[in-house]
Write a protein that holds these residues in place. Structure first.
Motif, PDB file in Angstrom:
ATOM      1  N   ILE A  81       0.692  -1.161   0.018  1.00  0.00           N
ATOM      2  CA  ILE A  81      -0.082   0.096  -0.038  1.00  0.00           C
ATOM      3  C   ILE A  81       0.753   1.192  -0.064  1.00  0.00           C
ATOM      4  N   ALA A  82       1.882   1.291   0.889  1.00  0.00           N
ATOM      5  CA  ALA A  82       2.951   2.300   0.669  1.00  0.00           C
ATOM      6  C   ALA A  82       3.567   2.709  -0.567  1.00  0.00           C
ATOM      7  N   HIS A  83       3.972   1.557  -1.288  1.00  0.00           N
ATOM      8  CA  HIS A  83       4.510   1.715  -2.759  1.00  0.00           C
ATOM      9  C   HIS A  83       3.089   2.222  -3.783  1.00  0.00           C
ATOM     10  N   ALA A  84       1.962   1.897  -3.441  1.00  0.00           N
ATOM     11  CA  ALA A  84       0.892   2.166  -4.351  1.00  0.00           C
ATOM     12  C   ALA A  84       0.398   3.529  -4.202  1.00  0.00           C
ATOM     13  N   ILE A  85       0.769   3.985  -3.070  1.00  0.00           N
ATOM     14  CA  ILE A  85       0.309   5.534  -2.848  1.00  0.00           C
ATOM     15  C   ILE A  85       1.126   6.639  -3.318  1.00  0.00           C
ATOM     16  N   ASP A  86       0.769   7.615  -4.091  1.00  0.00           N
ATOM     17  CA  ASP A  86       1.519   8.651  -4.838  1.00  0.00           C
ATOM     18  C   ASP A  86       1.047   9.883  -3.947  1.00  0.00           C
ATOM     19  N   ARG A  87       1.924  10.186  -3.033  1.00  0.00           N
ATOM     20  CA  ARG A  87       1.532  11.468  -2.118  1.00  0.00           C
ATOM     21  C   ARG A  87       1.250  12.853  -2.974  1.00  0.00           C
ATOM     22  N   GLN A  88       2.191  12.934  -3.773  1.00  0.00           N
ATOM     23  CA  GLN A  88       1.831  14.323  -4.319  1.00  0.00           C
ATOM     24  C   GLN A  88       0.673  14.378  -5.189  1.00  0.00           C
ATOM     25  N   ALA A  89       0.146  13.286  -5.655  1.00  0.00           N
ATOM     26  CA  ALA A  89      -1.127  13.179  -6.495  1.00  0.00           C
ATOM     27  C   ALA A  89      -2.028  13.461  -5.720  1.00  0.00           C
ATOM     28  N   ILE A  90      -2.049  12.770  -4.279  1.00  0.00           N
ATOM     29  CA  ILE A  90      -3.070  12.865  -3.468  1.00  0.00           C
ATOM     30  C   ILE A  90      -3.226  14.486  -2.898  1.00  0.00           C
ATOM     31  N   ILE A  91      -2.075  15.110  -2.794  1.00  0.00           N
ATOM     32  CA  ILE A  91      -2.061  16.636  -2.592  1.00  0.00           C
ATOM     33  C   ILE A  91      -2.670  17.330  -3.292  1.00  0.00           C
ATOM     34  N   ASP A  92      -2.028  17.137  -4.740  1.00  0.00           N
ATOM     35  CA  ASP A  92      -2.662  17.851  -5.895  1.00  0.00           C
ATOM     36  C   ASP A  92      -4.220  17.740  -6.142  1.00  0.00           C
ATOM     37  N   GLY A  93      -4.539  16.403  -6.065  1.00  0.00           N
ATOM     38  CA  GLY A  93      -5.809  15.902  -6.347  1.00  0.00           C
ATOM     39  C   GLY A  93      -6.968  16.375  -5.323  1.00  0.00           C
ATOM     40  N   ALA A  94      -6.562  16.246  -4.151  1.00  0.00           N
ATOM     41  CA  ALA A  94      -7.497  16.334  -2.873  1.00  0.00           C
ATOM     42  C   ALA A  94      -7.532  17.777  -2.252  1.00  0.00           C
ATOM     43  N   MET A  95      -6.277  18.348  -2.166  1.00  0.00           N
ATOM     44  CA  MET A  95      -5.643  19.401  -1.439  1.00  0.00           C
ATOM     45  C   MET A  95      -5.368  20.715  -2.403  1.00  0.00           C
ATOM     46  N   PHE A  96      -5.638  20.214  -3.548  1.00  0.00           N
ATOM     47  CA  PHE A  96      -5.293  21.428  -4.680  1.00  0.00           C
ATOM     48  C   PHE A  96      -3.755  22.010  -4.396  1.00  0.00           C
ATOM     49  N   GLY A  97      -2.825  21.101  -4.057  1.00  0.00           N
ATOM     50  CA  GLY A  97      -1.458  21.425  -4.018  1.00  0.00           C
ATOM     51  C   GLY A  97      -1.195  21.997  -2.427  1.00  0.00           C
ATOM     52  N   SER A  98      -2.028  22.238  -1.601  1.00  0.00           N
ATOM     53  CA  SER A  98      -1.874  22.459  -0.273  1.00  0.00           C
ATOM     54  C   SER A  98      -1.331  21.330   0.676  1.00  0.00           C
ATOM     55  N   GLY A  99      -0.235  21.243   1.276  1.00  0.00           N
ATOM     56  CA  GLY A  99       0.257  20.007   2.142  1.00  0.00           C
ATOM     57  C   GLY A  99       1.590  19.662   1.678  1.00  0.00           C
ATOM     58  N   THR A 100       2.536  19.296   2.481  1.00  0.00           N
ATOM     59  CA  THR A 100       3.768  18.709   2.620  1.00  0.00           C
ATOM     60  C   THR A 100       3.617  17.349   2.775  1.00  0.00           C
ATOM     61  N   PRO A 101       4.417  16.574   2.016  1.00  0.00           N
ATOM     62  CA  PRO A 101       4.446  15.261   1.995  1.00  0.00           C
ATOM     63  C   PRO A 101       5.380  14.667   3.226  1.00  0.00           C
ATOM     64  N   ILE A 102       4.802  13.404   4.036  1.00  0.00           N
ATOM     65  CA  ILE A 102       5.497  13.231   4.936  1.00  0.00           C
ATOM     66  C   ILE A 102       5.760  11.699   4.738  1.00  0.00           C
ATOM     67  N   GLY A 103       6.917  10.975   5.443  1.00  0.00           N
ATOM     68  CA  GLY A 103       7.204   9.566   5.420  1.00  0.00           C
ATOM     69  C   GLY A 103       6.854   8.878   6.654  1.00  0.00           C
ATOM     70  N   SER A 104       6.542   9.715   7.533  1.00  0.00           N
ATOM     71  CA  SER A 104       6.411   9.141   8.915  1.00  0.00           C
ATOM     72  C   SER A 104       5.570   9.817   9.808  1.00  0.00           C
ATOM     73  N   HIS A 105       5.086   9.799  10.972  1.00  0.00           N
ATOM     74  CA  HIS A 105       4.242  10.421  11.846  1.00  0.00           C
ATOM     75  C   HIS A 105       5.077  11.428  12.715  1.00  0.00           C
ATOM     76  N   PHE A 106       5.327  12.568  11.856  1.00  0.00           N
ATOM     77  CA  PHE A 106       6.162  13.670  12.365  1.00  0.00           C
ATOM     78  C   PHE A 106       6.082  14.995  11.726  1.00  0.00           C
ATOM     79  N   ALA A 107       5.910  16.007  12.116  1.00  0.00           N
ATOM     80  CA  ALA A 107       5.671  17.459  11.469  1.00  0.00           C
ATOM     81  C   ALA A 107       7.065  17.627  10.668  1.00  0.00           C
ATOM     82  N   PRO A 108       7.028  18.000   9.555  1.00  0.00           N
ATOM     83  CA  PRO A 108       8.256  18.586   8.867  1.00  0.00           C
ATOM     84  C   PRO A 108       8.804  19.729   9.229  1.00  0.00           C
ATOM     85  N   HIS A 109       8.138  20.698  10.195  1.00  0.00           N
ATOM     86  CA  HIS A 109       8.602  21.894  10.510  1.00  0.00           C
ATOM     87  C   HIS A 109       9.279  21.842  11.915  1.00  0.00           C
TER      88      HIS A 109
END
Length: 491
Positions: free
Chosen positions: A283-311
């Motif tokens: 499932i992790a390999h099937a997910i395209d994070r940027q496509a989700i951000i673009d398609g669902a959030m219209f580009g608003s969001g930062t990709p993450i690879g674990s449970h932690f805030a990028p800032h």
């Protein structure tokens, strides 16, 4: 002549003696979800804190707009050399909204209630390090810990650790009584929650006399309400596709800030197929994070690879651990015995990031042979079915609590994830005080979650605020799940 004099008098009355328009002192905010109740010590929903944190209820410490720990009902504190004993000096003259006095007995009651075996506090883990709590006098509270806990003062600033009174604790869900600068006025279920200024507040009085939180789960109606003036601000506007129209309108400001909202494709790690790490990695390999951000959030969001805030300075970028690779996903599924396909339930709560993101993810999973049956549910049903009874396979939710990586060390949390390795890392982290050691351990914790592919880590939710020009004192960022209006005013 009389007409002119009357008109002048009418105008003067409207403008006031100074000739200026009277300052507005009310504010109407839009919120996407209605809270299930109004007691932050008795529920997990972020929507509770979004209304009452700091506005109605206060803790010993508070979290500021930049994430810093600030004095709250404790005006000061000292920490013993061994890091085990915290001595808090309470503020003078504090009263609950019903007139009862606040003192050390209320602190003992609040923390004791949260720690009790039958407690319904959603964050009981925050209290686990406490060995004992004492009140030497009415203005002093001493808390002794089992072990040094580097983030203890920060934990005391959570909404789950606000102070409540024994006289009103049992009815806080419907009639919240705190010590904050606003008191509860009324709740029109499904529509609006109103607060009013507490004129007997112990600190600086709020500049707003009334604040209304209007429940608006639908993006189109939210936008229409902003445009028509029915609401003044939507602090966390859920329709990023509509932001451009507000940027182009001189009446509004669009303020994009950061949140602590790790948006994840949560997986039930005890569900038959998902108990196999190969399926979770597929499932992790099937997910395209940027496509989700673009398609669902219209580009608003930062990709993450674990449970932690990028800032966060301790963030480790693990987005490359499972690159979007459909061939790899199919191979892992075949290895796990699902070469001919797999069917899973995808239970989606109301937020737009979940509903829209679910459509995108379902299509991505279908491309590798996983049929995700989309099941939309209301928030109350999600809390009962997914969060409490873990009757689900997949779901999408933003975890907006600050520094909440410790949820993976909890027994029977809704992911049903168990890892002795992770638990040991987190145990070491909770005891660590040295910043360098804490940073290293936080990095290790992130890597273990990514390696175990506990969940599908998608993106960090942005805070897209839309408000009328002239509103000041609102938070641009969201270091804690709150709409703190205690310093808000109209310019």
């Amino acid at each position: 002549m009389k007409t002119k004099l009357f008109a002048a008098a009418f105008l003067a009355a409207g403008l006031g003696m100074s000739g200026q328009v009277a300052a507005k002192d009310t504010l109407t905010l839009g919120i996407g979800l209605e809270p299930p109740h109004l007691d932050p010590t008795g529920g997990a929903a972020a929507a509770i804190d979004e209304v009452v944190y700091q506005n109605v209820f206060e803790g010993l410490t508070r979290i500021g707009p930049d994430g810093a720990v600030l004095p709250g009902l404790a005006k000061s504190w000292t920490v013993s050399d061994d890091g085990l004993t915290y001595s808090f000096k309470l503020r003078d003259g504090v009263r609950f909204h019903d007139g009862t006095a606040f003192d050390s007995a209320d602190v003992l009651f609040s923390i004791g209630r949260a720690m009790a075996e039958d407690s319904t506090n959603a964050q009981k883990g925050l209290f686990e390090p406490i060995a004992k709590i004492e009140a030497p006098d009415a203005a002093t509270v001493t808390i002794t810990l089992k072990r040094p806990t580097g983030h203890f003062l920060f934990n005391l600033g959570w909404g789950d650790v606000v102070m409540v009174a024994p006289e009103s604790a049992d009815t806080n869900k419907t009639k919240p009584v705190g010590t904050g600068p606003f008191t509860f006025d009324r709740w029109s279920k499904g529509a609006e929650i109103r607060l009013k200024r507490n004129d007997a507040y112990w600190g600086a009085a709020a500049k707003l006399s009334k604040v209304s939180f209007k429940v608006m789960p639908d993006a189109a109606s939210s936008a229409a309400a902003l445009m028509s003036g029915d609401i003044d601000v939507f602090p966390n506007f859920g329709a990023p596709e509509l932001l451009e129209q507000f940027r182009a309108d001189p009446r509004f400001e669009v303020v994009v800030g950061t949140t602590e909202g790790e948006t994840i494709l949560s997986m039930n790690n005890t569900s038959k197929a998902l108990s196999d790490i190969r399926v979770r990695r597929a499932i992790a390999h099937a997910i395209d994070r940027q496509a989700i951000i673009d398609g669902a959030m219209f580009g608003s969001g930062t990709p993450i690879g674990s449970h932690f805030a990028p800032h966060h300075p301790a963030y480790v970028d693990l987005t490359g651990m499972y690159p979007h690779d459909m061939a790899k996903a199919k191979a892992l599924l075949a290895e796990a015995g699902y070469a001919s396909g797999l069917k899973l339930r995808l239970t989606l709560p109301p937020p737009s990031y979940a509903r829209r993101g679910g459509e995108v993810i379902a299509a991505q999973l279908a491309a590798v042979g996983i049929e995700a049956e989309i099941i939309p549910v209301e928030w109350a049903q999600w809390l009962k079915q997914v969060f409490k009874t873990t009757d689900y396979d997949l779901t999408i939710v933003s975890h907006t609590e600050p520094f909440d990586i410790g949820i993976y060390a909890r027994d029977s949390y809704y992911f049903n994830y168990k890892s002795e390795r992770f638990n040991q890392i987190y145990a070491d982290l909770t005891e660590a005080v040295d910043p360098a050691k804490r940073k290293a351990l936080i990095g290790e914790a992130q890597k273990v979650l990514a390696e175990d592919s506990v969940n599908g880590f998608l993106f960090e939710l942005a805070q897209n605020g839309v408000w009328k020009k002239g509103i000041k004192g609102l938070w641009a960022n969201r270091p804690i799940q709150a709409n703190d209006v205690t310093a808000a005013y109209w310019e």
